[in-house]
Scaffold this motif. Structure first.
Motif, PDB file in Angstrom:
ATOM      1  N   VAL A 111      10.716 -18.298 -11.422  1.00 15.82           N
ATOM      2  CA  VAL A 111       9.970 -18.017 -10.190  1.00 15.82           C
ATOM      3  C   VAL A 111       8.917 -16.945 -10.440  1.00 15.82           C
ATOM      4  O   VAL A 111       7.780 -17.043  -9.949  1.00 15.82           O
ATOM      5  CB  VAL A 111      10.940 -17.593  -9.071  1.00 15.82           C
ATOM      6  CG1 VAL A 111      10.177 -17.144  -7.835  1.00 15.82           C
ATOM      7  CG2 VAL A 111      11.891 -18.727  -8.720  1.00 15.82           C
ATOM      8  N   MET A 115       4.899 -17.363  -9.921  1.00  9.89           N
ATOM      9  CA  MET A 115       4.101 -16.520  -9.030  1.00  9.89           C
ATOM     10  C   MET A 115       2.837 -16.008  -9.699  1.00  9.89           C
ATOM     11  O   MET A 115       1.823 -15.773  -9.025  1.00  9.89           O
ATOM     12  CB  MET A 115       4.950 -15.350  -8.528  1.00  9.89           C
ATOM     13  CG  MET A 115       6.072 -15.762  -7.592  1.00  9.89           C
ATOM     14  SD  MET A 115       7.101 -14.345  -7.072  1.00  9.89           S
ATOM     15  CE  MET A 115       5.914 -13.385  -6.132  1.00  9.89           C
ATOM     16  N   THR A 116       2.870 -15.805 -11.012  1.00 13.34           N
ATOM     17  CA  THR A 116       1.671 -15.336 -11.708  1.00 13.34           C
ATOM     18  C   THR A 116       0.592 -16.404 -11.771  1.00 13.34           C
ATOM     19  O   THR A 116      -0.575 -16.078 -12.036  1.00 13.34           O
ATOM     20  CB  THR A 116       2.019 -14.893 -13.139  1.00 13.34           C
ATOM     21  OG1 THR A 116       2.575 -16.008 -13.866  1.00 13.34           O
ATOM     22  CG2 THR A 116       3.027 -13.754 -13.117  1.00 13.34           C
ATOM     23  N   LEU A 118       0.085 -18.661  -9.174  1.00 15.03           N
ATOM     24  CA  LEU A 118      -0.298 -19.053  -7.822  1.00 15.03           C
ATOM     25  C   LEU A 118      -1.501 -18.255  -7.350  1.00 15.03           C
ATOM     26  O   LEU A 118      -1.735 -17.124  -7.798  1.00 15.03           O
ATOM     27  CB  LEU A 118       0.867 -18.843  -6.849  1.00 15.03           C
ATOM     28  CG  LEU A 118       2.123 -19.687  -7.083  1.00 15.03           C
ATOM     29  CD1 LEU A 118       3.211 -19.275  -6.105  1.00 15.03           C
ATOM     30  CD2 LEU A 118       1.815 -21.173  -6.951  1.00 15.03           C
ATOM     31  N   ARG A 123       0.905 -17.048  -3.087  1.00 16.24           N
ATOM     32  CA  ARG A 123       1.767 -16.008  -3.649  1.00 16.24           C
ATOM     33  C   ARG A 123       2.334 -15.114  -2.548  1.00 16.24           C
ATOM     34  O   ARG A 123       3.495 -14.711  -2.600  1.00 16.24           O
ATOM     35  CB  ARG A 123       0.993 -15.187  -4.669  1.00 16.24           C
ATOM     36  CG  ARG A 123       1.881 -14.189  -5.410  1.00 16.24           C
ATOM     37  CD  ARG A 123       1.211 -13.646  -6.655  1.00 16.24           C
ATOM     38  NE  ARG A 123      -0.040 -12.982  -6.376  1.00 16.24           N
ATOM     39  CZ  ARG A 123      -1.243 -13.411  -6.779  1.00 16.24           C
ATOM     40  NH1 ARG A 123      -1.346 -14.520  -7.489  1.00 16.24           N
ATOM     41  NH2 ARG A 123      -2.343 -12.752  -6.483  1.00 16.24           N
ATOM     42  N   TYR A 124       1.535 -14.815  -1.532  1.00 23.83           N
ATOM     43  CA  TYR A 124       2.038 -14.034  -0.406  1.00 23.83           C
ATOM     44  C   TYR A 124       3.126 -14.784   0.354  1.00 23.83           C
ATOM     45  O   TYR A 124       4.117 -14.193   0.788  1.00 23.83           O
ATOM     46  CB  TYR A 124       0.886 -13.677   0.542  1.00 23.83           C
ATOM     47  CG  TYR A 124      -0.131 -12.728  -0.059  1.00 23.83           C
ATOM     48  CD1 TYR A 124       0.253 -11.763  -0.983  1.00 23.83           C
ATOM     49  CD2 TYR A 124      -1.479 -12.809   0.294  1.00 23.83           C
ATOM     50  CE1 TYR A 124      -0.673 -10.900  -1.540  1.00 23.83           C
ATOM     51  CE2 TYR A 124      -2.418 -11.954  -0.256  1.00 23.83           C
ATOM     52  CZ  TYR A 124      -2.013 -10.997  -1.185  1.00 23.83           C
ATOM     53  OH  TYR A 124      -2.937 -10.153  -1.737  1.00 23.83           O
ATOM     54  N   VAL A 126       5.182 -17.079  -0.879  1.00 25.44           N
ATOM     55  CA  VAL A 126       6.396 -17.070  -1.698  1.00 25.44           C
ATOM     56  C   VAL A 126       7.061 -15.695  -1.645  1.00 25.44           C
ATOM     57  O   VAL A 126       8.289 -15.592  -1.552  1.00 25.44           O
ATOM     58  CB  VAL A 126       6.054 -17.459  -3.152  1.00 25.44           C
ATOM     59  CG1 VAL A 126       7.278 -17.299  -4.051  1.00 25.44           C
ATOM     60  CG2 VAL A 126       5.551 -18.893  -3.209  1.00 25.44           C
ATOM     61  N   THR A 127       6.265 -14.634  -1.664  1.00 29.57           N
ATOM     62  CA  THR A 127       6.831 -13.283  -1.607  1.00 29.57           C
ATOM     63  C   THR A 127       7.563 -13.043  -0.294  1.00 29.57           C
ATOM     64  O   THR A 127       8.667 -12.491  -0.274  1.00 29.57           O
ATOM     65  CB  THR A 127       5.715 -12.239  -1.788  1.00 29.57           C
ATOM     66  OG1 THR A 127       5.051 -12.456  -3.039  1.00 29.57           O
ATOM     67  CG2 THR A 127       6.288 -10.834  -1.763  1.00 29.57           C
ATOM     68  N   TYR A 202       8.227 -10.179 -11.683  1.00 26.90           N
ATOM     69  CA  TYR A 202       6.804 -10.410 -11.391  1.00 26.90           C
ATOM     70  C   TYR A 202       6.031  -9.097 -11.431  1.00 26.90           C
ATOM     71  O   TYR A 202       4.935  -9.024 -12.001  1.00 26.90           O
ATOM     72  CB  TYR A 202       6.661 -11.070 -10.028  1.00 26.90           C
ATOM     73  CG  TYR A 202       5.232 -11.116  -9.536  1.00 26.90           C
ATOM     74  CD1 TYR A 202       4.302 -11.970 -10.115  1.00 26.90           C
ATOM     75  CD2 TYR A 202       4.814 -10.280  -8.503  1.00 26.90           C
ATOM     76  CE1 TYR A 202       2.986 -11.996  -9.668  1.00 26.90           C
ATOM     77  CE2 TYR A 202       3.514 -10.302  -8.054  1.00 26.90           C
ATOM     78  CZ  TYR A 202       2.606 -11.154  -8.638  1.00 26.90           C
ATOM     79  OH  TYR A 202       1.301 -11.184  -8.203  1.00 26.90           O
TER      80      TYR A 202
END
Length: 318
Positions: A111, A115-116, A118, A123-124, A126-127, A202
């Protein structure tokens, strides 16, 4: 003729202020830390001392009402170490811990790597999803998890039946099957652990200088070679600390197992924490439960010592 005696100017510290006495400066941190230290003693040290004391007695249900108990020396520890159920529960705990740590760390690494790659908006999203999953109380999530796996109306049973991979699973009771019960508990704990691991990795991964990646791609290295030769090398200290922390946390798992399967079926999911609870509060052998807790504490202290040692080493390497 008047004479004036010149007196030496008083010693001053920075900005012309007199220096504080060294003794007062040394006492200030101790005074500020005293309230927190007293709280730690009250909620940690004293209960451990009481636990150790009870482990050397025959404290049981009768003792709760009468207050009478007798010292038995190391008899409780002898009983624990000669009990095959204790060793089976310890073995299950080790296997459970290994499976959960491997699963959560591997998925968390995946994951974090995703994220790196996206864009900022995704990315926000997913966060936020990861933080919401991480913030959910484990008792509430365990209850919701049991609803997902309920026979008859469980959403997951319905979905698996629709996929027609394992046949009709509508009436499958996951909690009554040793393998399925362990699998559902494993999935729940991994789901709860992945957000912290993914976000931590991440944050560490985006600190790696991009020049290393650009130079490796110019040399024709594959993405897997870049990840193995650059990313994993820089993430090694963080991965080590996360792995040790995950071992400590997963070794102590109790709520999820008890709420989903209560250690069953046939003690298939009875880990050391569940075995301690059953001994102390189901069988009301509080002395025996205290002895098992002391043994568990010693094991966790060993793991914590490894964690602190590697934490110090990683700080020295920075």
């Amino acid at each position: 003729m008047s004479t004036s005696t010149e007196r030496p100017a008083p010693r001053t510290g920075t900005e012309g202020t007199p220096p504080r006495p060294r003794k007062r400066r040394q006492l200030a941190p101790a005074i500020l830390l005293t309230p927190a230290g007293l709280v730690m003693i009250a909620v940690t040290v004293l209960p451990i001392i009481l636990l150790v004391g009870i482990s050397f007695t025959d404290f049981n249900q009768r003792s709760l009402f009468t207050g009478t108990y007798s010292g038995v020396g190391v008899e409780q520890y002898t009983r624990v170490f000669t009990d095959p159920d204790f060793w089976l529960s310890l073995l299950r705990t080790i296997l459970f811990t290994a499976a959960m740590v491997i699963g959560s760390v591997v998925i968390g690494m995946a994951v974090a790597a995703l994220m790196t790659r996206l864009g900022p908006p995704m990315r926000y999203v997913v966060t936020v999803v990861l933080i919401c999953a991480w913030a959910m109380p484990n008792v509430a999530s365990s209850i919701v998890w049991t609803w997902l796996f309920q026979p008859g109306y469980g959403v997951l049973n319905w979905l698996l039946t629709r996929l027609m991979v394992f046949g009709d699973m509508t009436a499958t009771n996951w909690a009554q099957d040793p393998l399925l019960s362990a699998a559902s508990i494993w999935a729940l704990i991994v789901w709860q652990a992945v957000p912290f691991i993914a976000l931590t990795l991440y944050a560490a991964q985006i600190q790696i200088p991009i020049e290393y990646y650009e130079a490796a791609r110019l040399d024709g290295a594959s993405e897997w070679t870049i990840y193995r030769g650059i990313t994993l090398v820089f993430l090694k200290p963080t991965l080590l600390l996360i792995t040790i922390l995950s071992i400590i946390w997963d070794f102590n798992v109790f709520n999820q197992i008890w709420l989903i399967s209560r250690g069953g079926p046939d003690s298939a999911t009875t880990t050391l924490g569940v075995f301690t609870y059953q001994t102390a509060f189901v069988g009301f052998d509080l002395g025996g439960g205290a002895a098992i807790s002391v043994i568990s504490t010693v094991i966790l202290l060993g793991l914590t010592a490894v964690y602190i040692r590697n934490l110090i080493r990683s700080g020295e390497d920075l």
